[in-house]
Design a protein around this motif. Structure first.
Motif, PDB file in Angstrom:
ATOM      1  N   THR A  41      -0.901  -2.554 -11.843  1.00 44.66           N
ATOM      2  CA  THR A  41      -0.501  -2.752 -13.237  1.00 44.66           C
ATOM      3  C   THR A  41       0.995  -2.510 -13.327  1.00 44.66           C
ATOM      4  N   SER A  42       1.746  -3.516 -13.770  1.00 40.15           N
ATOM      5  CA  SER A  42       3.201  -3.370 -13.833  1.00 40.15           C
ATOM      6  C   SER A  42       3.603  -2.510 -15.031  1.00 40.15           C
ATOM      7  N   ILE A  43       4.795  -1.922 -14.930  1.00 38.71           N
ATOM      8  CA  ILE A  43       5.358  -1.075 -15.975  1.00 38.71           C
ATOM      9  C   ILE A  43       6.576  -1.806 -16.545  1.00 38.71           C
ATOM     10  N   PRO A  44       6.572  -2.113 -17.859  1.00 36.93           N
ATOM     11  CA  PRO A  44       7.717  -2.813 -18.452  1.00 36.93           C
ATOM     12  C   PRO A  44       9.012  -2.006 -18.316  1.00 36.93           C
ATOM     13  N   LYS A  45      10.107  -2.716 -18.070  1.00 33.79           N
ATOM     14  CA  LYS A  45      11.455  -2.154 -17.980  1.00 33.79           C
ATOM     15  C   LYS A  45      11.636  -1.124 -16.863  1.00 33.79           C
ATOM     16  N   ALA A  46      10.773  -1.150 -15.893  1.00 29.29           N
ATOM     17  CA  ALA A  46      10.911  -0.247 -14.745  1.00 29.29           C
ATOM     18  C   ALA A  46      11.914  -0.837 -13.760  1.00 29.29           C
ATOM     19  N   PRO A  47      12.543   0.002 -12.935  1.00 32.07           N
ATOM     20  CA  PRO A  47      13.433  -0.520 -11.892  1.00 32.07           C
ATOM     21  C   PRO A  47      12.669  -1.465 -10.960  1.00 32.07           C
ATOM     22  N   ALA A  48      13.399  -2.333 -10.291  1.00 36.23           N
ATOM     23  CA  ALA A  48      12.787  -3.359  -9.438  1.00 36.23           C
ATOM     24  C   ALA A  48      11.855  -2.767  -8.379  1.00 36.23           C
ATOM     25  N   HIS A  49      12.199  -1.601  -7.813  1.00 40.60           N
ATOM     26  CA  HIS A  49      11.368  -1.032  -6.753  1.00 40.60           C
ATOM     27  C   HIS A  49      10.108  -0.336  -7.285  1.00 40.60           C
ATOM     28  N   MET A  50      10.051  -0.115  -8.599  1.00 43.64           N
ATOM     29  CA  MET A  50       8.858   0.492  -9.213  1.00 43.64           C
ATOM     30  C   MET A  50       7.848  -0.626  -9.453  1.00 43.64           C
ATOM     31  N   LYS A  51       6.959  -0.810  -8.498  1.00 41.24           N
ATOM     32  CA  LYS A  51       6.013  -1.930  -8.519  1.00 41.24           C
ATOM     33  C   LYS A  51       5.030  -1.823  -9.679  1.00 41.24           C
ATOM     34  N   GLY A  52       4.660  -0.599 -10.059  1.00 36.42           N
ATOM     35  CA  GLY A  52       3.715  -0.375 -11.139  1.00 36.42           C
ATOM     36  C   GLY A  52       2.891   0.863 -10.874  1.00 36.42           C
ATOM     37  N   VAL A  53       1.641   0.833 -11.345  1.00 35.54           N
ATOM     38  CA  VAL A  53       0.713   1.932 -11.098  1.00 35.54           C
ATOM     39  C   VAL A  53      -0.605   1.359 -10.608  1.00 35.54           C
ATOM     40  N   ILE A  54      -1.336   2.203  -9.885  1.00 34.54           N
ATOM     41  CA  ILE A  54      -2.661   1.818  -9.402  1.00 34.54           C
ATOM     42  C   ILE A  54      -3.645   2.927  -9.767  1.00 34.54           C
ATOM     43  N   ASN A  55      -4.925   2.581  -9.719  1.00 38.58           N
ATOM     44  CA  ASN A  55      -5.993   3.543  -9.965  1.00 38.58           C
ATOM     45  C   ASN A  55      -6.480   4.045  -8.617  1.00 38.58           C
ATOM     46  N   LEU A  56      -6.298   5.340  -8.383  1.00 40.44           N
ATOM     47  CA  LEU A  56      -6.770   5.948  -7.138  1.00 40.44           C
ATOM     48  C   LEU A  56      -7.875   6.937  -7.499  1.00 40.44           C
ATOM     49  N   ARG A  57      -9.112   6.460  -7.467  1.00 41.95           N
ATOM     50  CA  ARG A  57     -10.285   7.283  -7.805  1.00 41.95           C
ATOM     51  C   ARG A  57     -10.109   8.001  -9.136  1.00 41.95           C
ATOM     52  N   GLY A  58      -9.668   7.247 -10.153  1.00 40.68           N
ATOM     53  CA  GLY A  58      -9.519   7.793 -11.491  1.00 40.68           C
ATOM     54  C   GLY A  58      -8.166   8.415 -11.784  1.00 40.68           C
ATOM     55  N   GLN A  59      -7.344   8.572 -10.759  1.00 46.53           N
ATOM     56  CA  GLN A  59      -6.000   9.127 -10.935  1.00 46.53           C
ATOM     57  C   GLN A  59      -5.002   7.974 -11.002  1.00 46.53           C
ATOM     58  N   VAL A  60      -4.080   8.029 -11.961  1.00 53.43           N
ATOM     59  CA  VAL A  60      -3.040   7.012 -12.070  1.00 53.43           C
ATOM     60  C   VAL A  60      -1.950   7.366 -11.059  1.00 53.43           C
ATOM     61  N   LEU A  61      -1.653   6.418 -10.186  1.00 53.77           N
ATOM     62  CA  LEU A  61      -0.701   6.669  -9.109  1.00 53.77           C
ATOM     63  C   LEU A  61       0.476   5.703  -9.214  1.00 53.77           C
ATOM     64  N   PRO A  62       1.708   6.210  -9.425  1.00 59.71           N
ATOM     65  CA  PRO A  62       2.880   5.333  -9.424  1.00 59.71           C
ATOM     66  C   PRO A  62       3.024   4.679  -8.047  1.00 59.71           C
ATOM     67  N   LEU A  63       3.470   3.415  -8.048  1.00 60.66           N
ATOM     68  CA  LEU A  63       3.583   2.653  -6.807  1.00 60.66           C
ATOM     69  C   LEU A  63       5.002   2.130  -6.636  1.00 60.66           C
ATOM     70  N   ILE A  64       5.569   2.384  -5.475  1.00 63.42           N
ATOM     71  CA  ILE A  64       6.923   1.962  -5.129  1.00 63.42           C
ATOM     72  C   ILE A  64       6.850   0.842  -4.100  1.00 63.42           C
ATOM     73  N   ASP A  65       7.629  -0.228  -4.291  1.00 68.27           N
ATOM     74  CA  ASP A  65       7.802  -1.241  -3.247  1.00 68.27           C
ATOM     75  C   ASP A  65       8.918  -0.699  -2.361  1.00 68.27           C
ATOM     76  N   THR A  66       8.546  -0.138  -1.246  1.00 68.59           N
ATOM     77  CA  THR A  66       9.498   0.559  -0.383  1.00 68.59           C
ATOM     78  C   THR A  66      10.548  -0.382   0.184  1.00 68.59           C
ATOM     79  N   CYS A  67      10.193  -1.637   0.413  1.00 68.72           N
ATOM     80  CA  CYS A  67      11.192  -2.607   0.888  1.00 68.72           C
ATOM     81  C   CYS A  67      12.320  -2.746  -0.135  1.00 68.72           C
ATOM     82  N   VAL A  68      11.965  -2.943  -1.399  1.00 72.97           N
ATOM     83  CA  VAL A  68      12.973  -3.099  -2.450  1.00 72.97           C
ATOM     84  C   VAL A  68      13.814  -1.828  -2.553  1.00 72.97           C
ATOM     85  N   LYS A  69      13.176  -0.664  -2.436  1.00 74.21           N
ATOM     86  CA  LYS A  69      13.894   0.610  -2.504  1.00 74.21           C
ATOM     87  C   LYS A  69      15.012   0.663  -1.463  1.00 74.21           C
ATOM     88  N   PHE A  70      14.783   0.059  -0.298  1.00 74.36           N
ATOM     89  CA  PHE A  70      15.772   0.079   0.775  1.00 74.36           C
ATOM     90  C   PHE A  70      16.580  -1.210   0.890  1.00 74.36           C
TER      91      PHE A  70
END
Length: 172
Positions: A41-70
């Motif tokens: 799930t994408s996050i509006p107005k987030a930096p390019a490397h902030m891919k969005g969030v995912i559901n990890l067994r009921g926990q919301v987990l921020p997701l980074i595109d590590t390639c973009v970060k570097f």
């Protein structure tokens, strides 16, 4: 009496992975688990490397595109793409997030003196993120200092994304 001296050196474990065609590693003790890429799930107005969030067994987990970060091209997920779930220590608080990587390779066991300092390395990366270099056969593996890879602002953004997504799902 005959005493044997233990000359074995302490081994450190590193998880190696690919970002595009470059090989990196981080200390295994930072890795919680490795998962396949779920719905993001994408996050509006987030930096390019902030891919969005995912559901990890009921926990919301921020997701980074590590390639973009570097500074590399964004990851186009395929069968090799994985998410490394990492605990980041910041001011005595632990922030859990997912780092999307092109491919997870293997766990490497290395003696500390096999990790070379990085000051003279010319690379496209901010060297404050680099803990050292491992020479593996004819290749070099960049060891990341994951606690320094993300700025305080980025960690706050990940934490805020997590809290907002959690609040949104509670109101539904």
């Amino acid at each position: 009496m005959n005493y044997e001296i233990d000359t074995a050196k302490a081994l450190k474990s590193f998880l190696s992975f690919k970002l595009a065609d470059k090989t990196f590693a981080l200390e295994v003790e930072k890795v919680i688990e490795i998962i396949e890429v779920p719905k993001i799930t994408s996050i509006p107005k987030a930096p390019a490397h902030m891919k969005g969030v995912i559901n990890l067994r009921g926990q919301v987990l921020p997701l980074i595109d590590t390639c973009v970060k570097f500074g590399l091209p964004a990851i186009e997920p395929d069968l090799n793409t994985c998410i490394i779930v990492i605990d980041l220590l910041l001011k005595e608080k632990t922030i859990r997030f997912g780092a999307m990587v092109s491919q997870v390779l293997e766990v490497l066991e290395k003696e500390e003196d096999h990790i070379h300092a990085s000051p003279s390395i010319e690379a496209n990366y901010n060297l404050e993120f680099v803990k050292g270099i491992i020479k593996e056969n004819e290749d070099f593996i960049v060891v990341l200092d994951i606690d320094k890879t993300f700025s305080v602002e980025e960690v706050k953004l990940m934490k805020n994304a997590n809290e907002k997504k959690t609040e949104t799902s509670k109101t539904k």
